[in-house]
Design a protein around this motif. Structure first.
Motif, short mmCIF file in Angstrom:
data_model
loop_
_atom_site.label_atom_id
_atom_site.label_comp_id
_atom_site.label_asym_id
_atom_site.label_seq_id
_atom_site.Cartn_x
_atom_site.Cartn_y
_atom_site.Cartn_z
N ASP A 196 -30.15 -12.75 -45.49
CA ASP A 196 -30.64 -12.13 -44.25
C ASP A 196 -30.35 -10.64 -44.22
N ASP A 248 -35.93 -2.41 -34.84
CA ASP A 248 -37.09 -2.57 -33.96
C ASP A 248 -37.23 -1.38 -33.02
N ARG A 307 -31.26 -5.75 -37.00
CA ARG A 307 -32.72 -5.90 -36.89
C ARG A 307 -33.22 -5.36 -35.55
N SER A 359 -28.36 -9.61 -36.96
CA SER A 359 -29.37 -9.70 -35.89
C SER A 359 -29.38 -8.42 -35.07
N TYR A 373 -36.39 -4.42 -44.33
CA TYR A 373 -37.10 -4.08 -43.09
C TYR A 373 -36.75 -2.68 -42.63
N TYR A 374 -35.47 -2.30 -42.78
CA TYR A 374 -35.03 -0.94 -42.43
C TYR A 374 -35.80 0.11 -43.24
N PHE A 412 -40.83 -8.91 -42.01
CA PHE A 412 -40.70 -9.96 -41.00
C PHE A 412 -42.04 -10.17 -40.31
N SER A 434 -39.42 0.28 -42.24
CA SER A 434 -39.60 1.03 -41.00
C SER A 434 -39.58 2.54 -41.25
N LYS A 438 -32.71 -8.78 -46.64
CA LYS A 438 -34.07 -8.81 -46.09
C LYS A 438 -34.18 -7.84 -44.92
N THR A 439 -33.13 -7.77 -44.10
CA THR A 439 -33.13 -6.83 -42.97
C THR A 439 -33.04 -5.39 -43.47
#
Length: 873
Positions: free
Chosen positions: A181, A154, A150, A147, A188-189, A69, A192, A184-185
């Motif tokens: 979504d 963060d 995500r 959401s 991101y996980y 992201f 991270s 894609k999240t």
């Protein structure tokens, strides 16, 4: 009449439809239409405008793996505050004015997005949770949960993130947009958590559902980067080629083609000339004028693979000078120079200065910045002490010379500096200022052997130096301007160059920084006091450099040299016992004559703790931590008895954090409780003493704590206390003289586990399949146990299969080991469940998150239980 009737009926319909209270078909249709195409549509449009601006303002760094992201830039959000405020107002109106509309939950979701963009995370979290719990639209609930996921990532709140992922994985009928979504999240996980394989798997699924060609191009490029770093060149090549679809920005196309060639042709090619020609062609292409530094940098990396270090360094220096559009690349160039200086040449000084340069281009919030800063801290200390040794050693030598010898040295130094500056000036090709020196410097590129003066660059430089030395740095101007100006030209003195008042930019002169002989002589320590300071600094630097080389840089031979210089030059140094000990360790590591230092310590410092450790090497496990914590304990102790309680606490807490488990730990904890007695309420002091008495094993410290507790107790409590033995001293310092030297249990030999009491812990019950079958009600009994005893702890229970022979039940989270220990004790005393015997309860344990990761890899429960019994039971 018909027209009038129609108009009346329309007015009546609209007036009835405007009511947000009456839930009729007409009302719902009106409010759905209005809230959707007015409030909701405009809110969503404004949010997308801000998101697009965030993307447009973000500068991609293609030399590194692109983030899943694009980070939200706070400056862009601030610039768009009015737009977001307007969007929030519209969404609020959609909720307040159209309460019976089906777009109310959607508007709440948009408010959550606005809160997220503006970093109001708690508000965003509440909005997403509300939508998930109230909306009847499953697609909207899925969007809210994604959401929320995500947001958890963060915050690095992986526990809640895992629960959300688990919940979504069980959901059916997730539409394609939400699946995109979600995957894609998930990528991101894994990003991270630095799990490259997880990122690849999630992105592979995400691109199946991507319908935006530009976004698909970007995801293909990221996948290619991950495959390239995993060594899967064929897959990387395919995805780099795919990333060229979708009309990507030119810069991404450039990097895609560059990296595709690297993984396909360049790496496999044996024709080095062809490879180099490829880079040269890219460099010459006018379309790449803003990417020349990238081309040269990539060529340098290619030459590094060929093992040509000199050419690599030349190319890296060239890349640093080339114009470019990304300052971050300059940081990577200097970082690579630092890496080569360290790995190839062990040049710590050059490495330090390259890291200095790298950090001027890499933003502090960058993931690389923290690591580079940590590496640089050690090198800063190294360079500081090396340069101080060089300087002070020279100054002390100069101090032993006669006045005439010092003056001769000063003049010789200035002459050598003039020669050096002349060479630097001759190497310059471009003017840097309007001074006469720099204007004449433009001729320096001409033939140095030419007979014509202005064609002879060296002659021009020499003439300029002579002119400046005699007349000062005069600007180029007409005679009438010179006569109206006030000049004070310098006289011609040996090596002393000064400019007059009114000169234009005298600092720009190549000679402006030359010192005078007088200023050089003033730096030499010419009094006993100044000599003493110089020697003290030299003594300190030899010792600190020796420690730094041994412990941080692992340069044992250089460490020995520095410490031997210390002993030779300063035989009366107070650091001598520790220096002997370090020399003992160094010689032992180098298979040298370490026994000489055992003898010296026994002869010269028989009572030193360092002598104890060389005589008892088996007791020296963790001895450096013990020694360092002992020094800090002394500082804290002195601060406490001088009334500086806050300073004492600062020493205590920093020591416990850095050295959590030493033989000084219990003493430090008791001293901290004594500080509590001075700074905090009496009840707090009393409760801490009572807890300390229960948990401490050292009898002398327990006795001392009981004596402190006595004045705070009632008569009944005093009877219950029943001191085990009389206390013969009031002083913690005297009590410590009799403290047992027995250490707390040591970590088992070769254990892969570490003690980190401040880390989050979990509680584990391990059962075999048969035992798990017999304990069917275990999770329910645990929840009842928590509700009765840990109401406010927000504990969660879950289970997982560790291997075919073991299922584990997990209770979490515990903020630290102390909290986990409280739970463990309560569990052992009170927990009951059918199928859970006392033997099974005794096999339960708690474990830090870091250690659990190790355990989950090894699957060796008994190995961890041995560690657990040693450290906590």
């Amino acid at each position: 009449m018909n027209k009038r009737h129609v108009l009346v009926w329309l007015i009546l319909i609209l007036s009835v439809g405007c009511s947000s209270e009456r839930n009729t078909f007409t009302n719902r249709a009106f409010h759905n239409l209005t809230s959707h195409f007015n409030a909701y549509y405009l809110t969503d449009y404004k949010i997308r405008e801000v998101e697009n601006q965030v993307r447009a303002n973000y500068k991609e760094d293609y030399t590194q793996v692109l983030p899943i992201f694009i980070p939200i830039d706070s400056a862009t959000v601030t610039q768009n505050k009015s737009r977001l405020d307007s969007a929030r107002e519209l969404a609020s109106k959609a909720i307040d004015w159209h309460r019976i509309s089906k777009w109310v939950d959607d508007s709440y979701f948009l408010i959550g997005k606005i809160d997220y963009i503006q970093s109001q995370r708690d508000d965003a979290k509440n909005a997403f949770k509300y939508v998930n719990s109230t909306s009847k639209d499953k697609d909207l609930r899925h969007r809210a949960l994604i959401s929320l996921l995500r947001l958890y990532i963060d915050e690095k709140n992986y526990e809640d993130a895992n629960f959300t992922i688990d919940y979504l994985s069980k959901e059916t009928e997730i539409n394609d947009e939400n699946r995109y979504d979600l995957f894609k999240t998930l990528a991101y996980y894994y990003e991270s958590r630095t799990d490259a394989n997880g990122v690849i798997g999630a992105l592979d699924r995400a691109i199946e559902y991507a319908d935006d060609n530009k976004e698909l191009s970007r995801l293909n490029f990221i996948l290619a980067q991950y495959y390239q770093r995993a060594g899967l060149d064929a897959l990387a090549y395919d995805f780099y080629r795919k990333s060229l679809d979708g009309n990507p920005p030119y810069e991404r196309s450039f990097f895609a083609m560059l990296f595709a060639q690297q993984v396909a042709e360049l790496n496999a090619s044996k024709d080095l000339r062809k490879v180099r020609n490829y880079y040269d062609d890219l460099y010459k292409d006018p379309k790449n004028k803003d990417l020349k530094d990238v081309v040269v940098y990539e060529k340098a990396l290619f030459e590094l693979k060929q093992g040509d270090i000199p050419l690599t360094l030349d190319l890296l220096h060239q890349a640093a000078k080339e114009p470019g559009s990304s300052p971050r690349l300059k940081g990577y160039i200097y970082e690579k120079l630092a890496e080569i200086s360290l790995d190839e040449f062990k040049d710590y000084r050059a490495t330090k200065y390259y890291l200095d340069s790298a950090l001027t281009f890499i933003k502090p919030e960058s993931p690389d910045a923290e690591e580079l800063s940590a590496r640089k801290e050690v090198l800063d200390q190294y360079v500081f002490h090396v340069e101080r040794i060089e300087l002070n050693d020279s100054l002390i030598r100069l101090a032993s010379l006669s006045d005439s010898e010092r003056l001769a040295w000063a003049n010789a130094y200035i002459a050598s500096e003039e020669e050096r500056l002349l060479k630097l000036a001759a190497a310059e090709n471009q003017p840097k200022s309007s001074s006469i020196f720099d204007n004449l410097l433009a001729f320096s590129g001409r033939d140095g052997g030419s007979s014509f003066y202005f064609d002879n660059g060296n002659a021009v430089q020499q003439g300029t130096l002579d002119f400046v030395r005699t007349w000062g740095n005069r600007p180029l101007q007409d005679n009438w301007r010179r006569r109206s100006a006030i000049f004070q030209t310098s006289g011609q003195s040996t090596g002393n160059v000064t400019g007059g008042e009114g000169l234009e930019n005298p600092e720009n002169s190549v000679l402006a920084d030359l010192p005078s002989a007088e200023s050089l002589l003033e730096t030499i320590p010419n009094t006993p006091e100044k000599l003493q300071v110089a020697n003290q600094q030299l003594e300190e630097s030899y010792f600190e450099l020796g420690k730094l080389l041994f412990f941080d840089l692992k340069e044992t031979s250089q460490s020995i040299e520095s410490l031997e210089n210390l002993i030779f030059l300063y035989p009366e140094t107070v650091k001598k016992p520790e220096a002997y000990y370090l020399l003992y360790l160094g010689q032992k590591e180098n298979s040298g004559n370490f026994s000489q230092y055992i003898g010296r310590l026994n002869r010269e410092f028989p009572d030193s703790p360092y002598t104890f450790f060389v005589n008892n090497p088996d007791a020296a496990s963790g001895n450096m931590a013990y020694l360092e914590s002992s020094k800090n304990y002394e500082l804290a102790y002195n601060a406490y008895y001088s009334g500086q309680y806050s300073e004492a606490r600062s020493f205590i807490l920093s020591t416990l954090e850095e050295y959590p488990l030493t033989r000084n730990t219990e003493r430090l904890l008791l001293l901290d409780i004594m500080v509590t007695g001075k700074l905090e309420a009496k009840e707090r002091f009393k409760s801490r003493l009572e807890a300390y008495i229960q948990n401490t094993e050292e009898d002398q410290l327990v006795t001392l704590a009981k004596k402190m507790l006595q004045p705070l107790l009632t008569e009944e409590e005093l009877v219950a206390l029943t001191p085990e033995e009389p206390i013969e001293t009031d002083s913690l310092a005297n009590a410590e003289e009799n403290i047992s030297e027995n250490q707390k249990p040591e970590i088992p030999v070769d254990s892969p586990y570490k003690v980190n009491e401040t880390q989050t812990h979990i509680f584990v019950i391990a059962l075999s399949p048969t035992e798990a079958e017999a304990a069917k009600n275990l999770l329910g009994d645990l929840e009842n146990f928590h509700a009765s005893n840990f109401t406010n702890a927000r504990l969660r229970t879950g289970n997982m299969t560790m291997n075919a022979q073991t299922s584990i039940y997990i209770i979490s989270p515990f903020a630290n080991a102390e909290k986990a220990l409280e739970y463990y004790q309560k569990f052992m005393e009170e927990f009951k469940s059918n199928g859970i015997s006392e033997d099974l309860k005794n096999q339960a344990f708690f474990i830090s998150i870091e250690n659990f990761q190790t355990l989950n890899k090894s699957k060796n429960l008994e190995e961890y239980r041995a560690f657990f019994r040693s450290m906590y039971k």
